[in-house]
Design an enzyme around this catalytic site. Structure first.
Site, PDB file in Angstrom:
ATOM      1  N   LYS A 280       0.850  -1.177   0.000  1.00  8.72           N
ATOM      2  CA  LYS A 280       0.000   0.000   0.000  1.00  8.72           C
ATOM      3  C   LYS A 280       0.897   1.242   0.000  1.00  8.72           C
ATOM      4  O   LYS A 280       1.844   1.312   0.770  1.00  8.72           O
ATOM      5  CB  LYS A 280      -0.894  -0.046   1.243  1.00  8.72           C
ATOM      6  N   GLU A 363     -19.982  -5.680   8.764  1.00  5.73           N
ATOM      7  CA  GLU A 363     -20.913  -4.948   9.613  1.00  5.73           C
ATOM      8  C   GLU A 363     -21.955  -5.869  10.225  1.00  5.73           C
ATOM      9  O   GLU A 363     -22.378  -5.681  11.364  1.00  5.73           O
ATOM     10  CB  GLU A 363     -21.584  -3.843   8.798  1.00  5.73           C
ATOM     11  N   ARG A 391     -25.448  -2.326   5.885  1.00 11.44           N
ATOM     12  CA  ARG A 391     -25.044  -3.724   5.731  1.00 11.44           C
ATOM     13  C   ARG A 391     -25.487  -4.611   6.910  1.00 11.44           C
ATOM     14  O   ARG A 391     -25.446  -5.830   6.798  1.00 11.44           O
ATOM     15  CB  ARG A 391     -23.517  -3.825   5.638  1.00 11.44           C
TER      16      ARG A 391
HETATM   17  N1  HTL Z   1     -17.316  -1.037   5.072  1.00 12.67           N
HETATM   18  C1  HTL Z   1     -17.789  -1.267   3.830  1.00 12.67           C
HETATM   19  C2  HTL Z   1     -18.930  -2.215   3.624  1.00 12.67           C
HETATM   20  N2  HTL Z   1     -17.263  -0.655   2.771  1.00 12.67           N
HETATM   21  C3  HTL Z   1     -16.243   0.210   2.931  1.00 12.67           C
HETATM   22  N3  HTL Z   1     -15.767   0.807   1.827  1.00 12.67           N
HETATM   23  C4  HTL Z   1     -15.705   0.467   4.200  1.00 12.67           C
HETATM   24  C5  HTL Z   1     -16.292  -0.174   5.256  1.00 12.67           C
HETATM   25  C6  HTL Z   1     -14.602   1.479   4.444  1.00 12.67           C
HETATM   26  N4  HTL Z   1     -13.384   1.187   3.689  1.00 12.67           N
HETATM   27  C7  HTL Z   1     -12.957   1.870   2.559  1.00 12.67           C
HETATM   28  S1  HTL Z   1     -11.516   1.228   1.974  1.00 12.67           S
HETATM   29  C8  HTL Z   1     -11.426   0.069   3.211  1.00 12.67           C
HETATM   30  C9  HTL Z   1     -12.512   0.193   4.077  1.00 12.67           C
HETATM   31  C10 HTL Z   1     -12.697  -0.627   5.292  1.00 12.67           C
HETATM   32  C11 HTL Z   1     -10.264  -0.882   3.295  1.00 12.67           C
HETATM   33  C12 HTL Z   1     -10.292  -1.866   2.196  1.00 12.67           C
HETATM   34  O1  HTL Z   1      -9.184  -2.717   2.324  1.00 12.67           O
HETATM   35  P1  HTL Z   1      -8.667  -3.515   1.053  1.00 12.67           P
HETATM   36  O2  HTL Z   1      -8.054  -2.398   0.108  1.00 12.67           O
HETATM   37  O3  HTL Z   1      -7.604  -4.429   1.501  1.00 12.67           O
HETATM   38  O4  HTL Z   1      -9.818  -4.107   0.357  1.00 12.67           O
HETATM   39  P2  HTL Z   1      -6.778  -1.450   0.421  1.00 12.67           P
HETATM   40  O5  HTL Z   1      -7.317  -0.240   1.128  1.00 12.67           O
HETATM   41  O6  HTL Z   1      -6.242  -1.074  -0.908  1.00 12.67           O
HETATM   42  O7  HTL Z   1      -5.797  -2.220   1.218  1.00 12.67           O
HETATM   43  C13 HTL Z   1     -13.579   3.010   1.918  1.00 12.67           C
HETATM   44  O8  HTL Z   1     -14.640   3.449   2.278  1.00 12.67           O
HETATM   45  C14 HTL Z   1     -12.893   3.682   0.803  1.00 12.67           C
END
Ligand code: HTL
Ligand code: MG
Length: 637
Positions: A280, A363, A391
């Site tokens: 990242k 969630e 959710r």
């Molecule tokens: N809960 C839900 C259902 N959707 C989102 N988008 C979130 C919380 C908040 N959220 C993000 S980005 C993210 C979260 C928890 C992390 C995703 O991790 P991943 O990708 O490993 O999939 P990475 O960030 O590139 O490591 C946003 O709202 C943008």
């Protein structure tokens, strides 16, 4: 060498020679840093996906093939390469590009997203549609390790492995969610990276793949079975167990490796998971070394990057209040679905390790874990954004509310949120929670109120939803829960006398109402505090005084505070004129909340205009300043 400035669409990416792809990827990375330094946005995830993005666009055709990016926050590179480079300057602002992918924005965006864990189910649907029509476009979901913690993603994998459509699932694993990723599967994925025998098996499979590929492609299913085993080095691999071919882990920043595997997997039938390791924030020192801080950024100087410090926020006020309460009462627990930082819980998580859990982007699990804790006599607080509680709605009804369990929902980002746009607006929770029996719903207008309401919520039997907006707030006066003002449950507060026209406001709109009312003695302002139970005594009082009412809320009008008041007036037989201000029945895109509030007539200007219409004459002494009147807690963008 094709210059990034000249790329008008993915066809221009295909003109880059294979040798020059790493340099092209570097240029893309620098461009993402440039854009984010000007506009802010999801920097670190987009930087980690640069090589993946270049590889996909070089090999495949996003106008027909379906690249299904999960969450969509890693797609700055994808947007730049698909003809949107010139518009990147306006991303996440009114009228500009969305921060995530959106089908309405581009034919290259296969899915409208923002919430996590939807890519695999959507990809399954696309693959089913493709196969039923005899089409042959590719379906390529790209899902992060964080998004993979969501139940939806896992349940969809289970189906994909059962139905077995042709599909390349790219697991973009940077070992991070917004905070450190959690969960058993995540631990397993770390083991995959360190087992040397696996690495060597992977290497030999790569060598042999090249040699045996062509003849195998022409052979029958037994040979394909053999190929599958050959690809799956670990017989106990969970993805393999779920029916997918598993390849990896490979280096997601090595373009040669990416191209090699993507090309070969493309020739296989059935679903294959390509496990790609990325960093990242890759290629930008500050973001690589602190990907939590740089997950999202506001504008910064690219030469001397300093992450803009945050002012004290509602989330901080909640974290502080929760910390104090947990010290005060050892039954208090905190549950977060992957939003420790955003919910203001960093300190809490350090100080109360034994009564804190991050359940991942799940969630539904957060809510029902709360139910389990409550059943055993604990006092769980589920800290959750308004948009993400959507959710967990069935769990709110089925697991918490039916048995009237003591679960507190600490709902952050209630109201418009700004740059994240339609997928993230917190403007539906009053409507969907108000319909649930046993549920109480309250909103503080300042941090002192937040503290008191949180304590009262923990002490009051049954589920309680407390909500607050995004943005800054004055810190509370006192950190000792014994000293917090008691809350009169279900009672509104009259903040400004006046009963010709009375504004019934909630949370941040209280500040708007006071600002609008100025010093006009004919205008009253009430902080409703509770949407449920609603203060019926107040409505009777106002009816007797002959007041006309205006409700104002940072929430969608259908089902919100105004609807609750209208229903109550009707049910109580009170004939009181009522004007409802709030957000109309449309999805509100990205843009400044304050600008939207004014545009929809629910900001100070709009309230003033409605007041004058109700009064039938201009306001008297409307120039009173906000400082004189506001009780605190006006939201900021
Ligand atoms: N809960 C839900 C259902 N959707 C989102 N988008 C979130 C919380 C908040 N959220 C993000 S980005 C993210 C979260 C928890 C992390 C995703 O991790 P991943 O990708 O490993 O999939 P990475 O960030 O590139 O490591 C946003 O709202 C943008
Ligand atoms: Mg991740």
């Amino acid at each position: 060498m094709v210059r990034l400035e000249d790329v008008r669409g993915p066809e221009d990416v295909k003109a880059v020679s294979r040798d020059e792809l790493p340099a092209f990827a570097d240029a893309l990375r620098r461009d993402i840093i440039r854009v984010c330094s000007q506009t802010g946005g999801h920097l670190a995830s987009s930087l980690g996906a640069v090589e993946l993005t270049v590889a996909l666009h070089w090999l495949f055709n996003s106008a027909e093939d379906r690249f299904v990016w999960d969450v969509g926050h890693q797609t700055y590179g994808h947007k730049i390469l698909t003809g949107r480079r010139d518009q990147m300057g306006g991303i996440r602002t009114l009228g500009g590009l969305a921060g995530f992918t959106a089908t309405s924005e581009s034919e290259h965006d296969a899915l409208t997203v923002g919430h996590a864990s939807t890519s695999l189910a959507a990809a399954l649907g696309m693959a089913l549609a493709r196969d039923s029509r005899g089409d042959d476009y590719r379906v390529i979901p790209v899902i992060g390790d964080g998004a993979l913690t969501g139940g939806m993603a896992l349940a969809a994998l289970n189906q994909i492995g059962h139905v077995k459509p042709k599909m390349t699932v790219i697991l973009n694993d940077n070992d991070m969610s917004i905070s450190e990723n959690v969960g058993a599967l995540n631990h397993y994925m770390r083991q995959l990276q360190v087992q040397p025998w696996l690495q060597s098996a992977e290497k030999s499979s790569k060598r042999a793949l090249g040699e045996v590929w062509k003849p195998l492609a022409d052979l029958g299913s037994r040979a394909k079975d053999a190929t599958r085993r050959f690809f799956d080095p670990a017989s106990n691999n969970p993805f393999h167990a779920m029916g997918l071919r598993y390849v990896g882990p490979i280096d997601g920043h090595n373009l040669e490796e990416l191209l090699y595997y993507l090309e070969h997997i493309d020739q296989l039938e059935g679903p294959t998971m390509l496990h790609v390791l990325t960093r990242k924030g890759k290629g930008y020192d500050v973001a690589e070394s602190d990907p939590i801080l740089w997950h999202g950024a506001s504008s910064f100087n690219p030469e001397n990057p300093v992450h803009a410090g945050k002012t004290y926020s509602w989330s901080d006020a909640f974290g502080d209040a929760a910390d104090a309460l947990a010290n005060h009462d050892d039954r208090v627990w905190m549950i977060t679905p992957a939003m420790r930082e955003g919910s203001g819980l960093v300190e809490y998580s350090r100080r109360h390790r034994d009564r804190y859990i991050d359940v991942g982007i799940a969630e539904d699990v957060a809510v029902t874990t709360g139910a389990g804790l409550a059943l055993q006599g604990e006092k769980p607080i589920v800290a959750i954004y308004s948009t993400f509680l959507q959710r967990g709605y069935d769990q709110v009804i089925h697991d918490v509310a039916i048995e009237n369990l003591d679960v507190v929902f600490a709902i952050d980002r209630a109201g418009l949120v700004g740059g994240d746009g339609a997928t993230h607006q917190g403007i539906f929770d009053i409507a969907y929670l108000r319909a649930v029996p046993n549920m109480a719903i309250a909103m503080p207008r300042n941090a002192n109120k937040l503290q008191s309401m949180l304590k009262a919520a923990v002490e009051t039997p049954g589920p309680v939803a407390l909500r607050w907006p995004r943005g800054s707030v004055e810190p509370a006066d006192n950190a000792d829960p014994e000293a917090w003002q008691p809350v009169v449950w279900g009672k509104a507060e009259r903040l400004k006398e006046g009963s010709e026209v009375v504004v019934l406001a909630l949370g941040p709109t209280v500040g708007y109402a006071l600002e609008a009312a100025g010093r006009d003695p004919r205008v009253g302002v009430v902080d409703m505090q509770f949407v449920k139970p609603l203060d019926l005594g107040l409505l009777h009082e106002l009816a007797e005084e002959g007041a006309k009412l205006i409700t104002v809320e940072d929430h969608t009008l259908p089902g919100g505070l105004g609807t609750a008041v209208a229903e109550a007036l009707k049910d109580e037989g009170l004939d009181v004129p009522l004007k409802r201000l709030g957000l109309p029945d449309v999805f509100v895109p990205h843009g400044s909340p304050k600008a939207f509030h004014e545009a929809h007539g629910m900001g100070p200007e709009g309230i003033r205009a409605t007041l004058e219409a109700q009064l039938g004459s201009p306001l008297v002494d409307p120039e009173a300043t906000v400082e004189e009147n506001v009780v605190g807690g006006v939201t900021s963008d």
